[in-house]
Design a protein around this motif. Structure first.
Motif, mmCIF file in Angstrom:
data_model
loop_
_atom_site.group_PDB
_atom_site.id
_atom_site.type_symbol
_atom_site.label_atom_id
_atom_site.label_comp_id
_atom_site.label_asym_id
_atom_site.label_seq_id
_atom_site.Cartn_x
_atom_site.Cartn_y
_atom_site.Cartn_z
ATOM 1 N N MET A 129 31.179 26.407 46.518
ATOM 2 C CA MET A 129 30.925 27.304 45.417
ATOM 3 C C MET A 129 32.256 27.607 44.739
ATOM 4 O O MET A 129 33.277 27.781 45.391
ATOM 5 C CB MET A 129 30.280 28.605 45.895
ATOM 6 N N ARG A 130 32.192 27.679 43.405
ATOM 7 C CA ARG A 130 33.373 28.028 42.613
ATOM 8 C C ARG A 130 32.956 29.065 41.585
ATOM 9 O O ARG A 130 31.980 28.865 40.861
ATOM 10 C CB ARG A 130 33.908 26.786 41.925
ATOM 11 N N ILE A 131 33.685 30.170 41.540
ATOM 12 C CA ILE A 131 33.422 31.236 40.567
ATOM 13 C C ILE A 131 34.679 31.413 39.728
ATOM 14 O O ILE A 131 35.772 31.530 40.271
ATOM 15 C CB ILE A 131 33.062 32.567 41.257
ATOM 16 N N GLN A 132 34.492 31.434 38.405
ATOM 17 C CA GLN A 132 35.621 31.614 37.502
ATOM 18 C C GLN A 132 35.329 32.771 36.562
ATOM 19 O O GLN A 132 34.322 32.771 35.860
ATOM 20 C CB GLN A 132 35.850 30.346 36.695
ATOM 21 N N LEU A 133 36.217 33.768 36.571
ATOM 22 C CA LEU A 133 36.121 34.869 35.616
ATOM 23 C C LEU A 133 36.599 34.364 34.265
ATOM 24 O O LEU A 133 37.710 33.844 34.149
ATOM 25 C CB LEU A 133 36.971 36.061 36.063
ATOM 26 N N ILE A 134 35.762 34.517 33.255
ATOM 27 C CA ILE A 134 36.130 34.122 31.899
ATOM 28 C C ILE A 134 36.702 35.324 31.152
ATOM 29 O O ILE A 134 37.802 35.266 30.623
ATOM 30 C CB ILE A 134 34.916 33.540 31.137
ATOM 31 N N ARG A 135 35.941 36.412 31.108
ATOM 32 C CA ARG A 135 36.390 37.653 30.459
ATOM 33 C C ARG A 135 35.296 38.693 30.674
ATOM 34 O O ARG A 135 34.111 38.379 30.629
ATOM 35 C CB ARG A 135 36.608 37.426 28.966
ATOM 36 N N SER A 136 35.700 39.939 30.871
ATOM 37 C CA SER A 136 34.752 41.048 31.054
ATOM 38 C C SER A 136 33.761 40.669 32.141
ATOM 39 O O SER A 136 34.163 40.383 33.247
ATOM 40 C CB SER A 136 34.069 41.407 29.738
ATOM 41 N N GLU A 185 29.811 27.508 39.748
ATOM 42 C CA GLU A 185 29.413 26.155 40.114
ATOM 43 C C GLU A 185 28.946 26.185 41.560
ATOM 44 O O GLU A 185 29.660 26.664 42.444
ATOM 45 C CB GLU A 185 30.572 25.184 39.933
ATOM 46 N N TYR A 186 27.726 25.693 41.754
ATOM 47 C CA TYR A 186 27.127 25.726 43.086
ATOM 48 C C TYR A 186 26.118 24.591 43.198
ATOM 49 O O TYR A 186 25.293 24.405 42.298
ATOM 50 C CB TYR A 186 26.438 27.072 43.326
ATOM 51 N N ALA A 187 26.193 23.845 44.281
ATOM 52 C CA ALA A 187 25.249 22.767 44.563
ATOM 53 C C ALA A 187 25.115 21.800 43.383
ATOM 54 O O ALA A 187 24.023 21.363 43.030
ATOM 55 C CB ALA A 187 23.886 23.337 44.962
ATOM 56 N N GLY A 188 26.256 21.492 42.744
ATOM 57 C CA GLY A 188 26.249 20.541 41.648
ATOM 58 C C GLY A 188 25.749 21.076 40.317
ATOM 59 O O GLY A 188 25.568 20.316 39.375
ATOM 60 N N LYS A 189 25.514 22.366 40.237
ATOM 61 C CA LYS A 189 25.029 22.993 39.002
ATOM 62 C C LYS A 189 26.078 23.961 38.473
ATOM 63 O O LYS A 189 26.819 24.578 39.223
ATOM 64 C CB LYS A 189 23.721 23.766 39.237
ATOM 65 N N ARG A 190 26.113 24.100 37.149
ATOM 66 C CA ARG A 190 27.017 25.059 36.504
ATOM 67 C C ARG A 190 26.183 26.110 35.792
ATOM 68 O O ARG A 190 25.310 25.790 34.995
ATOM 69 C CB ARG A 190 27.928 24.379 35.506
ATOM 70 N N LEU A 191 26.466 27.375 36.094
ATOM 71 C CA LEU A 191 25.777 28.495 35.470
ATOM 72 C C LEU A 191 26.783 29.337 34.705
ATOM 73 O O LEU A 191 27.915 29.514 35.153
ATOM 74 C CB LEU A 191 25.111 29.379 36.520
ATOM 75 N N VAL A 192 26.378 29.845 33.566
ATOM 76 C CA VAL A 192 27.172 30.799 32.811
ATOM 77 C C VAL A 192 26.484 32.149 32.976
ATOM 78 O O VAL A 192 25.272 32.261 32.775
ATOM 79 C CB VAL A 192 27.268 30.421 31.322
ATOM 80 N N ILE A 193 27.234 33.143 33.364
ATOM 81 C CA ILE A 193 26.687 34.469 33.617
ATOM 82 C C ILE A 193 27.237 35.442 32.577
ATOM 83 O O ILE A 193 28.445 35.486 32.347
ATOM 84 C CB ILE A 193 27.027 34.940 35.044
ATOM 85 N N ASP A 194 26.345 36.188 31.942
ATOM 86 C CA ASP A 194 26.693 37.214 30.950
ATOM 87 C C ASP A 194 27.658 36.707 29.872
ATOM 88 O O ASP A 194 28.775 37.206 29.729
ATOM 89 C CB ASP A 194 27.264 38.462 31.632
ATOM 90 N N PRO A 195 27.227 35.724 29.078
ATOM 91 C CA PRO A 195 28.125 35.172 28.067
ATOM 92 C C PRO A 195 28.418 36.155 26.935
ATOM 93 O O PRO A 195 27.553 36.507 26.149
ATOM 94 C CB PRO A 195 27.366 33.948 27.558
ATOM 95 N N TYR A 196 29.644 36.613 26.898
ATOM 96 C CA TYR A 196 30.156 37.502 25.848
ATOM 97 C C TYR A 196 31.276 36.723 25.187
ATOM 98 O O TYR A 196 32.400 36.704 25.664
ATOM 99 C CB TYR A 196 30.653 38.797 26.486
#
Length: 86
Positions: free
Chosen positions: A1-8, A14-25
């Motif tokens: 698993m990889r988690i990257q803080l973008i902003r706010s 990234e988990y199990a070969g999938k990429r998710l965007v959380i709370d896109p601001y």
């Protein structure tokens, strides 16, 4: 698993070969009112372009519908066929 803080609250996960965007601001710095309407948000610039934030994403997760968790820029940029879980 990889988690990257973008902003706010915006994250890329990234988990199990999938990429998710959380709370896109994705709005540019100081172009939106704060949720309480007392200042301009976002407070800092993105470190990459909004397109780069969502590039390769398989799904978007929105924790809640405040404007600082899913803004008009994100609404316009996300592919219409992308699954969104809220």
């Amino acid at each position: 698993m990889r988690i990257q803080l973008i902003r706010s609250a915006t994250l890329r996960l990234e988990y199990a070969g999938k990429r998710l965007v959380i709370d896109p601001y994705l709005a540019a710095k100081h172009t939106m009112p704060s949720y309480a309407g007392k200042s301009l948000n976002p407070l800092v610039n993105l470190k990459c372009s909004p397109n780069e934030v969502i590039e390769g994403a398989d799904m978007t997760i929105i924790s809640h519908l405040h404007s600082d968790h899913f803004d008009p820029v994100a609404q316009n940029l996300l592919p219409k066929e992308m699954p969104i879980l809220c």
